[in-house]
Each structure stands twice: as C-alpha cells, then as structure tokens.
Write a protein that holds these residues in place. Structure first.
Motif, PDB file in Angstrom:
ATOM      1  N   LEU A 172      87.079  81.134 -89.943  1.00  0.00           N
ATOM      2  CA  LEU A 172      88.229  82.048 -90.157  1.00  0.00           C
ATOM      3  C   LEU A 172      89.726  81.716 -90.295  1.00  0.00           C
ATOM      4  CD1 LEU A 172      88.818  85.251 -89.713  1.00  0.00           C
ATOM      5  CD2 LEU A 172      88.891  85.143 -87.378  1.00  0.00           C
ATOM      6  N   ALA A 173      90.078  80.622 -89.659  1.00  0.00           N
ATOM      7  CA  ALA A 173      91.349  80.300 -89.727  1.00  0.00           C
ATOM      8  C   ALA A 173      91.506  79.737 -91.121  1.00  0.00           C
ATOM      9  CB  ALA A 173      91.653  79.133 -88.930  1.00  0.00           C
ATOM     10  N   LEU A 174      90.483  79.250 -91.658  1.00  0.00           N
ATOM     11  CA  LEU A 174      90.547  78.594 -93.335  1.00  0.00           C
ATOM     12  C   LEU A 174      90.680  79.784 -94.370  1.00  0.00           C
ATOM     13  CD1 LEU A 174      88.179  75.740 -92.933  1.00  0.00           C
ATOM     14  CD2 LEU A 174      90.320  75.580 -93.538  1.00  0.00           C
ATOM     15  N   TRP A 175      89.971  80.976 -93.862  1.00  0.00           N
ATOM     16  CA  TRP A 175      89.902  81.951 -94.867  1.00  0.00           C
ATOM     17  C   TRP A 175      91.358  82.705 -94.686  1.00  0.00           C
ATOM     18  CZ3 TRP A 175      87.362  83.750 -98.590  1.00  0.00           C
ATOM     19  CH2 TRP A 175      86.158  83.461 -98.902  1.00  0.00           C
ATOM     20  N   ILE A 176      91.924  83.020 -93.412  1.00  0.00           N
ATOM     21  CA  ILE A 176      93.014  83.360 -93.362  1.00  0.00           C
ATOM     22  C   ILE A 176      94.353  82.716 -93.926  1.00  0.00           C
ATOM     23  CG2 ILE A 176      95.037  83.920 -91.625  1.00  0.00           C
ATOM     24  CD1 ILE A 176      92.751  84.712 -89.550  1.00  0.00           C
ATOM     25  N   SER A 177      93.994  81.095 -93.992  1.00  0.00           N
ATOM     26  CA  SER A 177      94.954  80.202 -94.657  1.00  0.00           C
ATOM     27  C   SER A 177      95.032  80.529 -96.118  1.00  0.00           C
ATOM     28  CB  SER A 177      94.795  78.848 -94.255  1.00  0.00           C
ATOM     29  OG  SER A 177      95.075  78.751 -92.794  1.00  0.00           O
ATOM     30  N   ALA A 178      93.822  80.456 -96.541  1.00  0.00           N
ATOM     31  CA  ALA A 178      93.648  80.608 -98.059  1.00  0.00           C
ATOM     32  C   ALA A 178      93.993  81.908 -98.439  1.00  0.00           C
ATOM     33  CB  ALA A 178      92.095  80.711 -98.246  1.00  0.00           C
TER      34      ALA A 178
ATOM     35  N   ALA B 282      96.803  71.224 -97.378  1.00  0.00           N
ATOM     36  CA  ALA B 282      96.091  70.432 -96.905  1.00  0.00           C
ATOM     37  C   ALA B 282      95.103  70.840 -95.998  1.00  0.00           C
ATOM     38  CB  ALA B 282      97.295  69.251 -96.254  1.00  0.00           C
ATOM     39  N   PHE B 283      95.422  71.807 -94.989  1.00  0.00           N
ATOM     40  CA  PHE B 283      94.349  72.033 -93.877  1.00  0.00           C
ATOM     41  C   PHE B 283      93.086  72.763 -94.677  1.00  0.00           C
ATOM     42  CE2 PHE B 283      93.042  75.985 -91.433  1.00  0.00           C
ATOM     43  CZ  PHE B 283      92.200  75.099 -90.554  1.00  0.00           C
ATOM     44  N   ILE B 284      93.552  73.545 -95.717  1.00  0.00           N
ATOM     45  CA  ILE B 284      92.512  74.181 -96.553  1.00  0.00           C
ATOM     46  C   ILE B 284      91.592  73.111 -97.253  1.00  0.00           C
ATOM     47  CG2 ILE B 284      91.775  75.776 -98.563  1.00  0.00           C
ATOM     48  CD1 ILE B 284      94.615  77.244 -97.974  1.00  0.00           C
ATOM     49  N   ALA B 285      92.339  72.145 -97.643  1.00  0.00           N
ATOM     50  CA  ALA B 285      91.406  71.278 -98.756  1.00  0.00           C
ATOM     51  C   ALA B 285      90.731  70.280 -97.450  1.00  0.00           C
ATOM     52  CB  ALA B 285      92.459  70.082 -99.296  1.00  0.00           C
ATOM     53  N   TRP B 286      91.179  70.015 -96.593  1.00  0.00           N
ATOM     54  CA  TRP B 286      90.533  69.311 -95.657  1.00  0.00           C
ATOM     55  C   TRP B 286      89.302  70.134 -94.895  1.00  0.00           C
ATOM     56  CZ3 TRP B 286      89.935  70.588 -90.310  1.00  0.00           C
ATOM     57  CH2 TRP B 286      89.202  69.624 -89.721  1.00  0.00           C
ATOM     58  N   GLY B 287      89.470  71.258 -94.642  1.00  0.00           N
ATOM     59  CA  GLY B 287      88.558  72.121 -94.104  1.00  0.00           C
ATOM     60  C   GLY B 287      87.301  72.461 -94.800  1.00  0.00           C
ATOM     61  N   ARG B 288      87.691  72.873 -96.339  1.00  0.00           N
ATOM     62  CA  ARG B 288      86.752  73.251 -97.073  1.00  0.00           C
ATOM     63  C   ARG B 288      86.118  72.095 -97.839  1.00  0.00           C
ATOM     64  NH1 ARG B 288      85.009  77.384 -95.082  1.00  0.00           N
ATOM     65  NH2 ARG B 288      86.594  79.346 -95.440  1.00  0.00           N
ATOM     66  N   PHE B 289      86.518  70.709 -97.836  1.00  0.00           N
ATOM     67  CA  PHE B 289      85.900  69.536 -98.140  1.00  0.00           C
ATOM     68  C   PHE B 289      85.047  68.878 -97.111  1.00  0.00           C
ATOM     69  CE2 PHE B 289      89.051  68.637-101.723  1.00  0.00           C
ATOM     70  CZ  PHE B 289      88.270  68.640-102.819  1.00  0.00           C
ATOM     71  N   GLY B 290      85.493  69.364 -96.057  1.00  0.00           N
ATOM     72  CA  GLY B 290      84.614  68.723 -94.822  1.00  0.00           C
ATOM     73  C   GLY B 290      84.058  69.525 -94.047  1.00  0.00           C
ATOM     74  N   PRO B 291      84.248  69.677 -92.599  1.00  0.00           N
ATOM     75  CA  PRO B 291      83.660  70.300 -91.865  1.00  0.00           C
ATOM     76  C   PRO B 291      83.208  71.918 -91.935  1.00  0.00           C
ATOM     77  CG  PRO B 291      85.834  70.026 -90.896  1.00  0.00           C
ATOM     78  CD  PRO B 291      85.758  69.573 -92.091  1.00  0.00           C
TER      79      PRO B 291
END
Length: 127
Positions: A3-9, A113-122
């Motif tokens: 959810l945090a990644l979606w909101i950030s995106a 960077a948070f989005i890239a890290w999160g979506r490439f990773g966990p």
C-alpha cells in the motif's frame, strides 16, 4: 508495504504529471517567470518540452503498467529513471543556489528510490 508503494507511486505520478504538463504546454517565458523557473534560462524551448514529455511518460510509467498488469517491471524502471532525473534537477538548482528546490527534489528522489527498491525487491510484481 504494498500500500505504501502504491501511494508513493501515485503521489510521484501526480508530481510528474503536473510538471510534465507545465513544461510541455506552457511557454518558456511563463515558466521562467515562476518561482524557481530561472533554470529555463540555459535551456531552449525544445529542451524544456522534451523534459515535459519525459515527465508525462514517467507519470504513466509509475502506475499504468502495474494497473494493467502489462510489463509491470516498468514501474521500478521508471522510478529508477526518476532518481536520475532528480539528481540532474538537484545539480541544476544547486548551481543556482536554490536550496529549497534541492530539498524538494531530494524528497522526490527518496520517494522514487523507495518505489524502485520496493518494486525491484520485496514487493515486486513478479512474485
């Protein structure tokens, strides 16, 4: 975290969309007259429009591939591109001693960077 990644995106996509529209469709003179628009002095109108189109593409690339489930790896790729774009923006504003804009660009960079890290990773879309 998803959810945090979606909101950030979505937040970053809105920033990219607004910036892209202004750079693509507003005349250079109007952009130059805005607070923080001094950077346009060293860039021709076509260069500003190219930046605008790239920002519009970033706005799309941050959310649409995942929403449509078509090549969702483009989301973190777009976020990584945004990191590079923000480094350039920070250097430009830093040279002009516009440190408030440097800080704002740093915040956008951190979000990307948070989005890239999160979506490439966990929280990648492939898993």
């Amino acid at each position: 975290m998803d959810l945090a990644l979606w909101i950030s995106a979505w937040l970053l996509a809105v920033v990219a969309f607004v910036g892209g529209v202004s750079k693509t469709f507003a005349p250079k003179e109007k952009l130059a007259s805005l607070h923080g628009g001094g950077w346009t002095e060293g860039v021709g109108a076509p260069g500003i429009k190219v930046l605008g189109v790239l920002e519009l593409l970033a706005a799309v690339g941050l959310v649409l591939p995942a929403l449509l489930d078509r090549v969702p790896v483009l989301v973190p790729v777009t976020a990584a591109y945004w990191v590079l774009l923000m480094i350039g923006a920070m250097l430009t504003h830093g040279r002009r001693r516009e440190f408030g804009f440097v800080a704002l660009n740093l915040a956008y960079l951190a979000l990307a960077a948070f989005i890239a890290w999160g979506r490439f990773g966990p929280e990648s879309f492939s898993g």
